[in-house]
Enzyme design. Structure first.
Site, PDB file in Angstrom:
ATOM      1  N   GLU A  56       0.855  -1.013   0.156  1.00 10.83           N
ATOM      2  CA  GLU A  56      -0.061  -0.094  -0.072  1.00 10.83           C
ATOM      3  C   GLU A  56       0.845   1.128   0.060  1.00 10.83           C
ATOM      4  OE1 GLU A  56      -3.655   1.845   3.107  1.00 10.83           O
ATOM      5  OE2 GLU A  56      -2.361  -0.085   3.455  1.00 10.83           O
ATOM      6  N   LYS A 127      -9.390   2.442  -2.418  1.00  8.97           N
ATOM      7  CA  LYS A 127      -9.763   1.822  -1.099  1.00  8.97           C
ATOM      8  C   LYS A 127     -10.982   2.380  -0.388  1.00  8.97           C
ATOM      9  CE  LYS A 127      -7.409   0.894   3.620  1.00  8.97           C
ATOM     10  NZ  LYS A 127      -6.312   1.362   4.275  1.00  8.97           N
ATOM     11  N   CYS A 160      -5.277  -3.155   2.340  1.00  7.71           N
ATOM     12  CA  CYS A 160      -5.357  -3.150   3.997  1.00  7.71           C
ATOM     13  C   CYS A 160      -6.972  -3.382   4.680  1.00  7.71           C
ATOM     14  CB  CYS A 160      -4.725  -1.942   4.244  1.00  7.71           C
ATOM     15  SG  CYS A 160      -3.833  -2.098   5.901  1.00  7.71           S
ATOM     16  N   VAL A 187      -0.351  -2.647  10.834  1.00  8.90           N
ATOM     17  CA  VAL A 187       0.109  -2.122  11.847  1.00  8.90           C
ATOM     18  C   VAL A 187      -0.435  -3.263  12.885  1.00  8.90           C
ATOM     19  CG1 VAL A 187      -0.138   0.345  11.030  1.00  8.90           C
ATOM     20  CG2 VAL A 187      -1.965  -0.631  12.495  1.00  8.90           C
ATOM     21  N   MET A 189      -2.205  -4.640  16.008  1.00  6.09           N
ATOM     22  CA  MET A 189      -3.498  -4.536  16.304  1.00  6.09           C
ATOM     23  C   MET A 189      -3.631  -4.307  18.085  1.00  6.09           C
ATOM     24  SD  MET A 189      -5.247  -4.300  13.883  1.00  6.09           S
ATOM     25  CE  MET A 189      -6.973  -4.111  14.592  1.00  6.09           C
TER      26      MET A 189
END
Length: 298
Positions: A56, A127, A160, A187, A189
Site C-alpha cells: 500500500e 480503497k 489493507c 500495523v 492491532m
C-alpha cells in the site's frame, strides 16, 4: 434479484507464479521508492513471477504529516510519474503488477492501487474502508469492487483495512474473481497476543476459505514517523491455508507461490453436497449485497 449458480469458468493453462514484495517505503522519497519497487519487480520476474504485488502507498510512504503533504505527493492515475514507471516496467518485463499509489483526482485524494500488464495500464482500485488517520487525508473509494479480466485470470484488488470486511471478498468472488491482490500496510492491532498469528493473516485465511478465493497480501515493514508496521506478508490458497509466508516482521523479502486457478475453482466444492458459493441462501439475503451488480457467468 435472483442469480444463477456460480460458474467455474475456463481452466487455467498452467500454474501462475505470484510474488508479494515486502519492503520499506520511505515517506516522501518517491523516486527512490519507485526505483526500489522496480528492482524488486525485476527480481520477481527473474524468478518466474507473472503477477507481482507491492505494498500500500508503495510510492509515497504512509504516515503523512497533513493533507497538504499528501496532496503534494499524490498523482493522477494512470498518468502520474509513478504509475507510468511501474507500467513501463510491466511492459518491459512482461508481467502484471498491482501497486499501491496515492491518487490525486482534482482536489480529491484516494488511497489507490493500479493494475498494469504487458499491454499497459489495466485499471484502478480505490480503497473503500479508511483506517484511522487516513480519514484526514483521503476520500473513501468510489469505484466499488472491480474485477479485471486478464490473460492470467480475473484479478480483484483490496487494500489493507478492506480485508476486515467480508463483503469486499464476497463481492469479488461473486464476480468470478480468480484472485484478490492486497497491497497493505498492516500495523499492530490492540490486544494482539505476542504468541498468536497477526489478525490480518487470520482474516485473510478465513476470507480465502469462505470464498474459495486465493488472496495475495504484500505488506511493508519499518517504523515511519513513530508508526510501526508488522510485515508478515503472505499468499493464501483458496482453501484458506498459506502457500507462502507469513514473512518476517522486519526484513525486505519476496514471497513466491504457484497457484493453479482451475484447481482453486474445483476446491470450492467441499464435498459431494457442499460448494462454498453455490450454497449461499440467496432466498434469504441479497446475493450481491445490495449493490445491484450482476454476477459474471464466466
Amino acid at each position: 434479484m435472483m442469480m444463477s449458480q456460480y460458474s467455474s469458468g475456463p481452466p487455467s493453462i498452467e500454474p501462475l507464479v505470484i510474488a508479494c514484495v515486502q519492503m520499506e517505503p520511505h515517506i516522501g522519497e518517491k523516486d527512490d521508492n519507485v526505483a526500489r519497487c522496480i528492482r524488486h519487480i525485476e527480481t520477481a520476474a527473474s524468478h518466474g513471477a507473472s503477477l507481482v504485488v507491492l505494498p500500500e502507498l508503495a510510492n509515497t510512504g504512509y504516515v503523512f504529516a497533513d493533507r497538504e503533504e499528501a496532496l503534494a505527493l499524490a498523482e493522477p492515475l494512470p498518468d502520474g510519474a509513478s504509475a507510468q514507471l511501474l507500467t513501463q516496467a510491466a511492459q518491459r518485463l512482461g508481467v502484471y503488477i498491482v501497486a499501491g499509489i496515492a491518487e490525486r483526482a482534482g482536489e480529491r485524494l484516494y488511497n489507490a492501487a493500479i493494475l498494469a500488464g504487458p499491454a499497459g495500464h489495466i485499471g484502478v482500485y480505490r480503497k473503500l474502508h479508511l483506517w484511522n488517520h487516513e480519514n484526514r487525508f483521503f476520500e473513501p473509494g468510489d469505484l466499488g469492487v472491480p474485477v479485471f479480466d486478464t490473460p492470467l485470470g480475473r484479478i480483484a484488488i483490496a487494500i489493507c483495512y478492506d480485508g476486515w470486511f467480508p463483503e469486499t471478498y464476497r463481492l469479488a468472488a461473486m464476480q468470478a474473481a480468480d484472485i484478490v491482490c492486497v497491497p497493505t500496510n498492516w500495523v499492530p492491532m490492540p490486544a494482539q497476543p505476542a504468541d498468536r498469528p497477526a489478525m490480518a493473516a487470520t482474516l485473510a485465511m478465513a476470507a480465502a476459505h469462505s470464498n474459495g478465493l486465493p488472496i495475495a497480501c504484500a505488506n511493508r515493514i519499518g517504523i515511519e514517523r513513530g508508526q510501526p508496521f508488522i510485515g508478515q506478508s503472505l499468499i493464501v490458497a483458496g482453501n484458506g491455508w498459506p502457500l507462502a509466508g507469513p514473512a518476517s516482521i522486519d526484513r525486505e523479502e519476496i514471497l513466491y507461490a504457484a497457484i493453479d486457478f482451475s484447481r482453486t475453482r474445483a476446491e470450492r466444492e467441499l464435498n459431494a453436497f457442499n460448494h462454498v458459493l453455490n450454497d449461499r441462501r440467496t432466498d434469504v439475503y441479497d446475493s450481491m449485497l445490495g449493490t445491484g451488480w450482476l454476477a459474471s457467468d464466466s
